[in-house]
Design an enzyme around this catalytic site. Structure first.
Site, short mmCIF file in Angstrom:
data_model
loop_
_atom_site.label_atom_id
_atom_site.label_comp_id
_atom_site.label_asym_id
_atom_site.label_seq_id
_atom_site.Cartn_x
_atom_site.Cartn_y
_atom_site.Cartn_z
N HIS A 59 0.85 -1.18 0.00
CA HIS A 59 0.00 0.00 0.00
C HIS A 59 0.89 1.23 0.00
O HIS A 59 1.94 1.24 0.65
CB HIS A 59 -0.91 0.00 1.24
CG HIS A 59 -2.08 0.92 1.10
ND1 HIS A 59 -1.98 2.26 1.34
CD2 HIS A 59 -3.35 0.68 0.69
CE1 HIS A 59 -3.16 2.82 1.11
NE2 HIS A 59 -4.01 1.88 0.71
N ASP B 85 -8.01 -5.24 0.14
CA ASP B 85 -8.53 -6.13 -0.91
C ASP B 85 -8.14 -7.59 -0.74
O ASP B 85 -8.64 -8.44 -1.48
CB ASP B 85 -8.06 -5.64 -2.28
CG ASP B 85 -8.97 -4.56 -2.83
OD1 ASP B 85 -10.09 -4.43 -2.30
OD2 ASP B 85 -8.57 -3.85 -3.75
N1 ACO Z 1 4.06 -7.93 -4.11
C1 ACO Z 1 5.39 -7.95 -4.14
N2 ACO Z 1 6.18 -6.86 -3.99
C2 ACO Z 1 5.58 -5.69 -3.78
C3 ACO Z 1 4.19 -5.59 -3.70
C4 ACO Z 1 3.41 -6.76 -3.87
N3 ACO Z 1 2.10 -6.72 -3.84
N4 ACO Z 1 3.85 -4.31 -3.47
C5 ACO Z 1 4.99 -3.63 -3.42
N5 ACO Z 1 6.05 -4.45 -3.61
C6 ACO Z 1 7.46 -4.09 -3.60
C7 ACO Z 1 7.86 -3.50 -4.96
O1 ACO Z 1 8.30 -4.51 -5.85
C8 ACO Z 1 8.95 -2.56 -4.56
O2 ACO Z 1 10.12 -3.30 -4.31
P1 ACO Z 1 11.58 -2.70 -4.68
O3 ACO Z 1 11.70 -1.47 -3.82
O4 ACO Z 1 12.50 -3.80 -4.31
O5 ACO Z 1 11.51 -2.38 -6.14
C9 ACO Z 1 8.50 -2.02 -3.21
O6 ACO Z 1 7.62 -3.01 -2.68
C10 ACO Z 1 7.74 -0.70 -3.29
O7 ACO Z 1 6.72 -0.84 -4.27
P2 ACO Z 1 6.10 0.39 -5.04
O8 ACO Z 1 5.34 -0.08 -6.24
O9 ACO Z 1 7.15 1.43 -5.25
O10 ACO Z 1 5.11 0.94 -3.94
P3 ACO Z 1 3.86 1.80 -4.23
O11 ACO Z 1 3.57 2.52 -2.99
O12 ACO Z 1 4.05 2.64 -5.45
O13 ACO Z 1 2.77 0.72 -4.60
C11 ACO Z 1 0.87 -0.64 -4.70
C12 ACO Z 1 1.62 0.44 -3.91
C13 ACO Z 1 0.63 -0.15 -6.15
C14 ACO Z 1 -0.48 -0.84 -4.04
C15 ACO Z 1 1.68 -1.93 -4.70
O14 ACO Z 1 1.93 -2.35 -3.39
C16 ACO Z 1 1.03 -3.05 -5.53
O15 ACO Z 1 1.18 -3.10 -6.75
N6 ACO Z 1 0.25 -3.96 -4.82
C17 ACO Z 1 -0.45 -5.03 -5.50
C18 ACO Z 1 -1.78 -4.51 -6.03
C19 ACO Z 1 -2.76 -4.21 -4.91
O16 ACO Z 1 -2.95 -4.99 -3.99
N7 ACO Z 1 -3.43 -3.04 -5.03
C20 ACO Z 1 -4.42 -2.60 -4.05
C21 ACO Z 1 -3.92 -1.44 -3.31
S1 ACO Z 1 -4.96 -1.01 -1.99
C22 ACO Z 1 -6.30 -0.28 -2.66
O17 ACO Z 1 -6.26 0.44 -3.63
C23 ACO Z 1 -7.54 -0.58 -2.06
#
Ligand code: ACO
Length: 377
Positions: free
Chosen positions: A260, A313
């Site tokens: 998140h 979610d």
């Molecule tokens: N699985 C594995 N690794 C993850 C995940 C995940 N779900 N989420 C984040 N990471 C890792 C990334 O690979 C990244 O690693 P790195 O620094 O080694 O490259 C690090 O965590 C940071 O990730 P970002 O994408 O920069 O974080 P951001 O804050 O931009 O992303 C997001 C948040 C888009 C929700 C992300 O966690 C994601 O894609 N999650 C999966 C989709 C999801 O569940 N979305 C629902 C969000 S909640 C909502 O809207 C109700």
């Protein structure tokens, strides 16, 4: 290239001040209008939370009765809308919802009134109608008849009634009510930001809410619950979970329902819904999805120290699945829950409006010679 600081994704940027909701991402707490989400989830109703978000205070007894009746009366959708849904029923439910919310403007006899009262009434009316739209779509695409709303049922129970064609079990309806409360508002997430940007141009409520739905559709935002169930189905059995997670993460994939932008600890909504998903799977005598998701959560435990935890979610997909809700309307349920939150934020934006217009740092070339078309290859 100008000497500027770039905030990609506007991470950690404060756009304005708000009184709608507060997310304490470090400590995993969420408040709507000052009320802790745990209290609202356990004691309130979606109708009451809609009032709270839009008016800023809990309603009195008579105000609650009034808004509950008003919303129940506003559930019916015009026959022209039902015809339109029928003509686009092959689309994804979010595409249908986005199109229909926009089309509702055509049935608004008061469209020229851009006063705050009119806009708030529009937000509430769309909140009331959104479940009817989603349910109508599901029924029409299945070749079933549209079921008119039942004003004697709660907002959540009526949605299930219009979807299934029968009155739901009271505990199931209460669980959907709670789920709607938990999804109703959440700071400056991508969809609320989008709705605010549209409102900031002095566009209209239909446009702002339509844009919010468009932003919510993506898997990085609202589409994750559907993705969670897809992953659980791919895993198939808890004995496959570790290998699935390793393969996915080592190939750069993401586990849906984890991570998140704001919470760097457990999302409080996920903690609430985890208990409900467990209870529901026991009540329905179907532990399969809970067991698979639980094993997925265990495999992801090492990532907690990186701030990657279950988000709201993660458990909703299993709950919806156990309630026999089709996978492709998971994100639509999120959308219909979020409309009061978007309405409250659009109202907040309009109350102290400023055009939202950030900058981009131009890094392309300048003064390139224009070559006439005849002289180009
Ligand atoms: N699985 C594995 N690794 C993850 C995940 C995940 N779900 N989420 C984040 N990471 C890792 C990334 O690979 C990244 O690693 P790195 O620094 O080694 O490259 C690090 O965590 C940071 O990730 P970002 O994408 O920069 O974080 P951001 O804050 O931009 O992303 C997001 C948040 C888009 C929700 C992300 O966690 C994601 O894609 N999650 C999966 C989709 C999801 O569940 N979305 C629902 C969000 S909640 C909502 O809207 C109700």
């Amino acid at each position: 290239m100008a000497d500027v600081t770039i905030h990609r994704g506007l991470k950690e940027i404060y756009l304005d001040r708000t009184k709608s909701s507060y997310i304490d991402g470090k400590n995993g707490k969420l408040y709507y209008r000052g009320f802790n989400i745990n209290e609202l989830a356990n004691n309130s109703t979606f109708e009451e939370v809609s009032y709270l978000l839009i008016h800023g205070e809990l309603p009195s007894k008579s105000e609650l009765a009034e808004i509950t009746k008003w919303m129940a009366d506003a559930r019916e959708i015009p026959s022209g809308i039902i015809t339109l849904i029928d003509s686009i029923k092959h689309l994804h439910p979010m595409d249908v919802l986005r199109t229909i919310i926009s089309a509702l403007a055509a049935f608004d006899n008061n469209l020229a009134d851009e006063s705050m009262d009119a806009n708030i009434e529009r937000g509430l009316s769309i909140t009331a109608k959104a479940p009817s739209i989603v349910a109508a779509h599901v029924r029409l695409r299945n070749g079933d008849k549209y079921i008119p709303p039942n004003p004697n049922l709660s907002h959540a129970a009526n949605f299930m009634y219009m979807l299934y064609g029968r009155e739901p079990d009271l505990m199931d309806a209460k669980l959907i009510d709670k789920d709607l409360i938990l999804h109703a508002e959440h700071g400056l997430n991508a969809s609320s930001f989008t709705a605010r940007v549209v409102a900031s141009t002095q566009s209209d409520m239909y446009s702002a809410l339509t844009a919010g739905i468009a932003a919510l559709k993506g898997p990085a935002h609202g589409g994750a619950a559907e993705g969670v169930m897809k992953q659980a189905q791919e895993i198939g059995d808890e004995s496959n979970t570790a290998e699935y997670v390793n393969n996915l993460l080592s190939s750069g994939g993401r586990i849906m329902g984890f991570g998140h932008r704001v919470y760097k600890t457990a999302d409080p909504r996920a903690l609430i819904l985890k208990v409900d998903a467990k209870n529901l799977s026991e009540r329905k005598g179907n532990p399969k999805w809970f067991t698979i998701l639980q094993s997925l959560a265990v495999c992801m435990e090492p990532y907690e120290k990186k701030g990657i935890c279950e988000n709201v979610d993660f458990w909703t997909g299993a709950i919806y699945n156990l309630l026999e809700i089709p996978d492709d309307i998971f994100v639509s349920i999120f959308a219909l829950a979020r409309i009061p939150g978007w309405t409250a934020q659009v109202a907040e934006q309009l109350n102290n409006n400023i055009l939202i217009r950030p900058l981009l740092d131009y890094v392309g070339e300048l003064d390139k010679p224009y070559v006439a078309i005849e002289e180009r290859k």
